[in-house]
Design a protein around this motif. Structure first.
Motif, PDB file in Angstrom:
ATOM      1  N   TYR A 132       0.804  -1.275   0.059  1.00 30.88           N
ATOM      2  CA  TYR A 132      -0.096   0.099   0.076  1.00 30.88           C
ATOM      3  C   TYR A 132       0.969   1.481  -0.086  1.00 30.88           C
ATOM      4  CZ  TYR A 132      -2.837   3.818   2.196  1.00 30.88           C
ATOM      5  OH  TYR A 132      -3.371   4.858   2.741  1.00 30.88           O
ATOM      6  N   MET A 133       1.898   1.407   0.728  1.00 35.61           N
ATOM      7  CA  MET A 133       2.759   2.429   0.918  1.00 35.61           C
ATOM      8  C   MET A 133       3.542   2.720  -0.412  1.00 35.61           C
ATOM      9  SD  MET A 133       2.655   4.074   3.831  1.00 35.61           S
ATOM     10  CE  MET A 133       4.230   4.653   4.033  1.00 35.61           C
ATOM     11  N   LEU A 134       4.092   1.318  -1.012  1.00 33.79           N
ATOM     12  CA  LEU A 134       4.917   1.624  -2.062  1.00 33.79           C
ATOM     13  C   LEU A 134       4.055   2.144  -3.227  1.00 33.79           C
ATOM     14  CD1 LEU A 134       7.541   1.059  -3.711  1.00 33.79           C
ATOM     15  CD2 LEU A 134       6.692  -1.278  -4.167  1.00 33.79           C
ATOM     16  N   VAL A 135       2.785   1.592  -3.669  1.00 35.66           N
ATOM     17  CA  VAL A 135       1.915   2.347  -4.764  1.00 35.66           C
ATOM     18  C   VAL A 135       1.497   3.668  -4.155  1.00 35.66           C
ATOM     19  CG1 VAL A 135      -0.694   1.849  -5.566  1.00 35.66           C
ATOM     20  CG2 VAL A 135       0.863  -0.182  -5.192  1.00 35.66           C
ATOM     21  N   TRP A 136       1.199   3.992  -3.221  1.00 33.56           N
ATOM     22  CA  TRP A 136       0.798   5.284  -2.688  1.00 33.56           C
ATOM     23  C   TRP A 136       2.110   6.247  -3.168  1.00 33.56           C
ATOM     24  CZ3 TRP A 136      -0.536   7.023   2.954  1.00 33.56           C
ATOM     25  CH2 TRP A 136      -0.841   8.208   3.068  1.00 33.56           C
ATOM     26  N   ILE A 137       3.062   6.038  -2.567  1.00 35.13           N
ATOM     27  CA  ILE A 137       4.397   6.702  -2.943  1.00 35.13           C
ATOM     28  C   ILE A 137       4.861   6.982  -4.357  1.00 35.13           C
ATOM     29  CG2 ILE A 137       6.939   7.031  -2.740  1.00 35.13           C
ATOM     30  CD1 ILE A 137       6.586   5.422   0.034  1.00 35.13           C
ATOM     31  N   LEU A 138       4.708   5.976  -5.119  1.00 37.86           N
ATOM     32  CA  LEU A 138       5.116   5.919  -6.581  1.00 37.86           C
ATOM     33  C   LEU A 138       4.046   6.585  -7.548  1.00 37.86           C
ATOM     34  CD1 LEU A 138       6.239   2.128  -7.228  1.00 37.86           C
ATOM     35  CD2 LEU A 138       7.434   4.276  -7.384  1.00 37.86           C
ATOM     36  N   LEU A 139       2.730   6.706  -6.986  1.00 34.84           N
ATOM     37  CA  LEU A 139       1.634   7.323  -7.667  1.00 34.84           C
ATOM     38  C   LEU A 139       1.910   8.933  -7.389  1.00 34.84           C
ATOM     39  CD1 LEU A 139      -1.693   5.340  -7.013  1.00 34.84           C
ATOM     40  CD2 LEU A 139      -0.647   5.745  -9.199  1.00 34.84           C
ATOM     41  N   CYS A 140       2.212   9.259  -6.395  1.00 35.24           N
ATOM     42  CA  CYS A 140       2.376  10.659  -5.936  1.00 35.24           C
ATOM     43  C   CYS A 140       3.886  11.118  -6.476  1.00 35.24           C
ATOM     44  CB  CYS A 140       2.236  11.083  -4.543  1.00 35.24           C
ATOM     45  SG  CYS A 140       0.602  10.393  -4.107  1.00 35.24           S
ATOM     46  N   THR A 141       4.866  10.429  -6.911  1.00 28.56           N
ATOM     47  CA  THR A 141       6.239  10.932  -7.317  1.00 28.56           C
ATOM     48  C   THR A 141       6.230  11.981  -8.325  1.00 28.56           C
ATOM     49  OG1 THR A 141       7.134   8.869  -6.293  1.00 28.56           O
ATOM     50  CG2 THR A 141       8.384  10.202  -7.915  1.00 28.56           C
ATOM     51  N   PRO A 142       5.499  11.730  -9.377  1.00 22.66           N
ATOM     52  CA  PRO A 142       5.444  12.834 -10.480  1.00 22.66           C
ATOM     53  C   PRO A 142       4.880  14.285 -10.090  1.00 22.66           C
ATOM     54  CG  PRO A 142       4.439  10.812 -11.023  1.00 22.66           C
ATOM     55  CD  PRO A 142       4.509  10.572  -9.861  1.00 22.66           C
ATOM     56  N   LEU A 143       4.248  14.261  -8.791  1.00 20.49           N
ATOM     57  CA  LEU A 143       3.750  15.607  -8.363  1.00 20.49           C
ATOM     58  C   LEU A 143       4.775  16.328  -8.175  1.00 20.49           C
ATOM     59  CD1 LEU A 143       0.434  14.541  -6.402  1.00 20.49           C
ATOM     60  CD2 LEU A 143       0.573  15.872  -8.552  1.00 20.49           C
ATOM     61  N   ILE A 144       5.862  15.627  -7.435  1.00 26.10           N
ATOM     62  CA  ILE A 144       7.161  16.484  -6.873  1.00 26.10           C
ATOM     63  C   ILE A 144       7.488  17.194  -8.083  1.00 26.10           C
ATOM     64  CG2 ILE A 144       9.352  16.194  -5.746  1.00 26.10           C
ATOM     65  CD1 ILE A 144       8.442  13.709  -4.927  1.00 26.10           C
ATOM     66  N   TYR A 145       7.751  16.944  -9.204  1.00 25.04           N
ATOM     67  CA  TYR A 145       8.664  17.467 -10.006  1.00 25.04           C
ATOM     68  C   TYR A 145       7.307  18.415 -10.840  1.00 25.04           C
ATOM     69  CZ  TYR A 145      12.085  14.258  -9.231  1.00 25.04           C
ATOM     70  OH  TYR A 145      13.282  13.580  -8.818  1.00 25.04           O
ATOM     71  N   LEU A 146       6.127  17.975 -10.866  1.00 27.35           N
ATOM     72  CA  LEU A 146       5.305  18.603 -11.815  1.00 27.35           C
ATOM     73  C   LEU A 146       4.798  19.926 -10.991  1.00 27.35           C
ATOM     74  CD1 LEU A 146       3.128  18.476 -14.123  1.00 27.35           C
ATOM     75  CD2 LEU A 146       1.396  17.708 -12.578  1.00 27.35           C
ATOM     76  N   LEU A 147       4.927  20.039  -9.586  1.00 24.53           N
ATOM     77  CA  LEU A 147       4.532  21.121  -8.979  1.00 24.53           C
ATOM     78  C   LEU A 147       5.858  21.833  -8.223  1.00 24.53           C
ATOM     79  CD1 LEU A 147       1.508  19.968  -6.902  1.00 24.53           C
ATOM     80  CD2 LEU A 147       1.370  21.443  -8.728  1.00 24.53           C
ATOM     81  N   LYS A 148       6.966  21.112  -8.484  1.00 20.09           N
ATOM     82  CA  LYS A 148       8.338  21.621  -7.686  1.00 20.09           C
ATOM     83  C   LYS A 148       7.970  21.945  -6.264  1.00 20.09           C
ATOM     84  CE  LYS A 148      10.454  23.862 -11.876  1.00 20.09           C
ATOM     85  NZ  LYS A 148       9.375  23.261 -12.990  1.00 20.09           N
ATOM     86  N   SER A 149       7.523  20.919  -5.715  1.00 18.62           N
ATOM     87  CA  SER A 149       6.848  20.915  -4.123  1.00 18.62           C
ATOM     88  C   SER A 149       7.947  20.613  -3.353  1.00 18.62           C
ATOM     89  CB  SER A 149       5.581  20.287  -4.164  1.00 18.62           C
ATOM     90  OG  SER A 149       5.416  20.386  -2.771  1.00 18.62           O
ATOM     91  N   HIS A 150       8.455  21.355  -2.385  1.00 25.46           N
ATOM     92  CA  HIS A 150       9.407  20.815  -1.424  1.00 25.46           C
ATOM     93  C   HIS A 150       8.697  19.897  -0.442  1.00 25.46           C
ATOM     94  CE1 HIS A 150      11.656  23.762  -3.244  1.00 25.46           C
ATOM     95  NE2 HIS A 150      11.443  24.808  -2.324  1.00 25.46           N
ATOM     96  N   ALA A 151       7.390  20.294  -0.018  1.00 25.05           N
ATOM     97  CA  ALA A 151       6.752  19.507   1.007  1.00 25.05           C
ATOM     98  C   ALA A 151       6.483  18.193   0.527  1.00 25.05           C
ATOM     99  CB  ALA A 151       5.348  20.324   1.118  1.00 25.05           C
ATOM    100  N   LEU A 152       6.118  17.853  -0.941  1.00 25.83           N
ATOM    101  CA  LEU A 152       5.900  16.772  -1.502  1.00 25.83           C
ATOM    102  C   LEU A 152       7.079  16.031  -1.330  1.00 25.83           C
ATOM    103  CD1 LEU A 152       3.376  17.403  -4.424  1.00 25.83           C
ATOM    104  CD2 LEU A 152       2.889  16.138  -2.356  1.00 25.83           C
ATOM    105  N   ALA A 153       8.404  16.475  -1.786  1.00 27.60           N
ATOM    106  CA  ALA A 153       9.588  15.814  -1.543  1.00 27.60           C
ATOM    107  C   ALA A 153       9.897  15.406  -0.369  1.00 27.60           C
ATOM    108  CB  ALA A 153      10.753  16.925  -2.261  1.00 27.60           C
ATOM    109  N   LEU A 154       9.672  16.182   0.506  1.00 27.60           N
ATOM    110  CA  LEU A 154       9.786  15.626   2.167  1.00 27.60           C
ATOM    111  C   LEU A 154       8.960  14.537   2.590  1.00 27.60           C
ATOM    112  CD1 LEU A 154      10.070  19.118   3.833  1.00 27.60           C
ATOM    113  CD2 LEU A 154      12.028  17.619   3.562  1.00 27.60           C
ATOM    114  N   LEU A 155       7.669  14.660   2.035  1.00 24.33           N
ATOM    115  CA  LEU A 155       6.840  13.490   2.296  1.00 24.33           C
ATOM    116  C   LEU A 155       7.422  12.315   1.581  1.00 24.33           C
ATOM    117  CD1 LEU A 155       3.183  15.527   1.938  1.00 24.33           C
ATOM    118  CD2 LEU A 155       4.190  14.234   3.971  1.00 24.33           C
ATOM    119  N   HIS A 156       7.706  12.408   0.382  1.00 22.96           N
ATOM    120  CA  HIS A 156       8.393  11.206  -0.327  1.00 22.96           C
ATOM    121  C   HIS A 156       9.273  10.582   0.482  1.00 22.96           C
ATOM    122  CE1 HIS A 156       9.303   9.038  -4.174  1.00 22.96           C
ATOM    123  NE2 HIS A 156      10.583   9.225  -3.529  1.00 22.96           N
TER     124      HIS A 156
END
Length: 428
Positions: A132-156
């Protein structure tokens, strides 16, 4: 905007230090700079607001969950996901501020996790927490680069660490190799931060969290030969120390350079542990070892050695700084320890003494009280450890502590006098 400088502009113009035209240009420059800089506090509260809203919705739904039909439950499961995607799309298309992107990205991140969990529960889809954690993280990884989000990078990074710990330590016999893939997916974003904003607060946070994550998860990769844990960690801390000496990190303040601090402190702690003979007695009992753990240690050593060679080529290595080479020395001692437990114990104690003296020398040369006292602490810790496996009388032990205490006071006093003397010469 630099308000202090702006307030002084009229005075500078009045005294003919600068012209009115130059003053106007300076004011416009700082105004444009201020408008381009996001409000950090507003960004933090925006991210926290998104988290709280998401958690609040989950709690409300959880309280009434059993009263809903399967169709309604499915609708609720996808609603946060749709709202999150709309908010993210709006932030991108309308070119909203970074605060909008951070907040909407975090909301979508938790919406993805909530939707996966709810759909799995509604339709009884089998699975475990690590998948569950693996699928969740992989699905949200593109958002880091799409939004250039520091918060998402930290959560990742945080969630990847949780995944690795749950998969490796909980299972015991399985190594979380996919954690390395998750780390590699984040690496381009982190490298870009180091290059573009080396002294920014967010970069400093990553400079601490990335090595801490590796320290936490490394033990999960050693599943069969526990004796290799000590060796793998000593190499890892050696790698950290040398990474902290790279040109891009070396000029940072100590509080910004987690690699250097953790590498040095971790090395000292491990050496203090291995200064006891019982550690090498365990190593002496090793008959053979092989497998992926051995490969991991070899790869770590090669990478650490490669970084050290790079530092040599860039002339960033202090030949008298033993911290650079300690991982090589301890690796050789490990193989000596397979046949003899006395020599590694004695050499480890000598190494600790040299490291302490070396740290004191660096502190004196650089007039740095923190490094100076760090060296004194290393020597004090070494003396303290020897109290447990030697038969010294309490009088001698007490005298040693008195001598060390006097050393602390004397060296700091001499340093302070030198610093004041230098300041006086500069003023003259």
């Amino acid at each position: 905007m630099n308000s202090k400088l702006i307030k002084e502009l009229p005075e500078l113009v009045e005294n003919d230090v600068i012209s009115q035209d130059v003053a106007s240009k300076i004011e416009r420059y700082y105004q444009s700079k201020a408008s381009d800089t996001p409000n950090r506090l507003f960004t933090v509260f925006g991210v926290l607001g998104s988290i709280l809203v998401g958690l609040g919705l989950i709690l409300i739904l959880a309280h009434n969950w059993d009263n809903f039909s399967k169709t309604i439950k499915t609708l609720f499961a996808f609603t946060p996901l749709i709202i999150g995607q709309v908010l993210v799309g709006f932030s991108i298309l309308k070119r909203k501020s970074q605060t909008w992107k951070e907040a909407s990205g975090v909301f979508l991140f938790f919406a993805v996790g909530a939707s996966i969990a709810m759909v799995s529960q509604i339709y009884n889809i089998p699975g475990n927490f690590t998948n569950y954690m693996l699928v969740w993280i992989l699905l949200c990884t593109p958002l880091i680069y799409l939004l250039k989000s520091h918060a998402l990078a930290l959560l990742h990074l945080v969630y990847a660490t949780v995944y690795a710990c749950n998969y490796g330590y909980a299972n015991g016999s399985k190594a979380p190799w996919l954690f390395l893939v998750l780390l590699l997916l984040l690496l381009p974003y982190y490298i870009n931060l180091i290059k573009s904003r080396p002294k920014a607060n967010i970069t400093s946070i990553f400079n601490w969290l990335v090595p801490i994550s590796l320290v936490i998860t490394l033990g999960a990769f050693i599943t069969k030969f526990d004796e290799l844990i000590f060796l793998s960690y000593i190499i890892l801390f050696g790698l950290f120390y040398n990474l902290g000496k790279l040109p891009v990190l070396h000029n940072l303040k100590l509080r910004q350079n987690g690699y250097l601090v953790l590498g040095s402190f971790g090395t000292v702690v491990l050496l203090l542990i291995t200064s006891f003979r019982w550690v090498w007695e365990d190593v002496l009992r090793i008959s053979s070892f092989s497998g992926k753990e051995t490969t991991l240690v070899i790869v770590l050593f090669v990478v650490a050695l490669g970084v050290l060679i790079y530092l040599f080529l860039k002339k960033q290595v202090n030949k008298f700084n033993l911290f650079h080479y300690i991982f090589i020395i301890m690796t050789m001692l490990f193989f000596v320890g397979l046949k003899n437990d006395v020599s590694p114990t004695v050499i480890t104690n000598i190494l600790l003494l040299i490291l302490g003296i070396n740290a004191i020398k660096i502190g004196v040369d650089k007039m740095h009280f923190g490094v100076l006292n760090y060296g004194l602490v290393i020597i004090t810790a070494l003396i303290f450890c020897r109290f447990f496996d030697t038969n010294m009388s309490f009088v001698i032990r007490g005298l040693l502590f008195v001598i060390v205490g006097i050393g602390f006071f004397t060296t700091n006093y001499i340093m302070l006098k030198k610093q004041k003397s230098k300041e006086t010469k500069i003023l003259k």
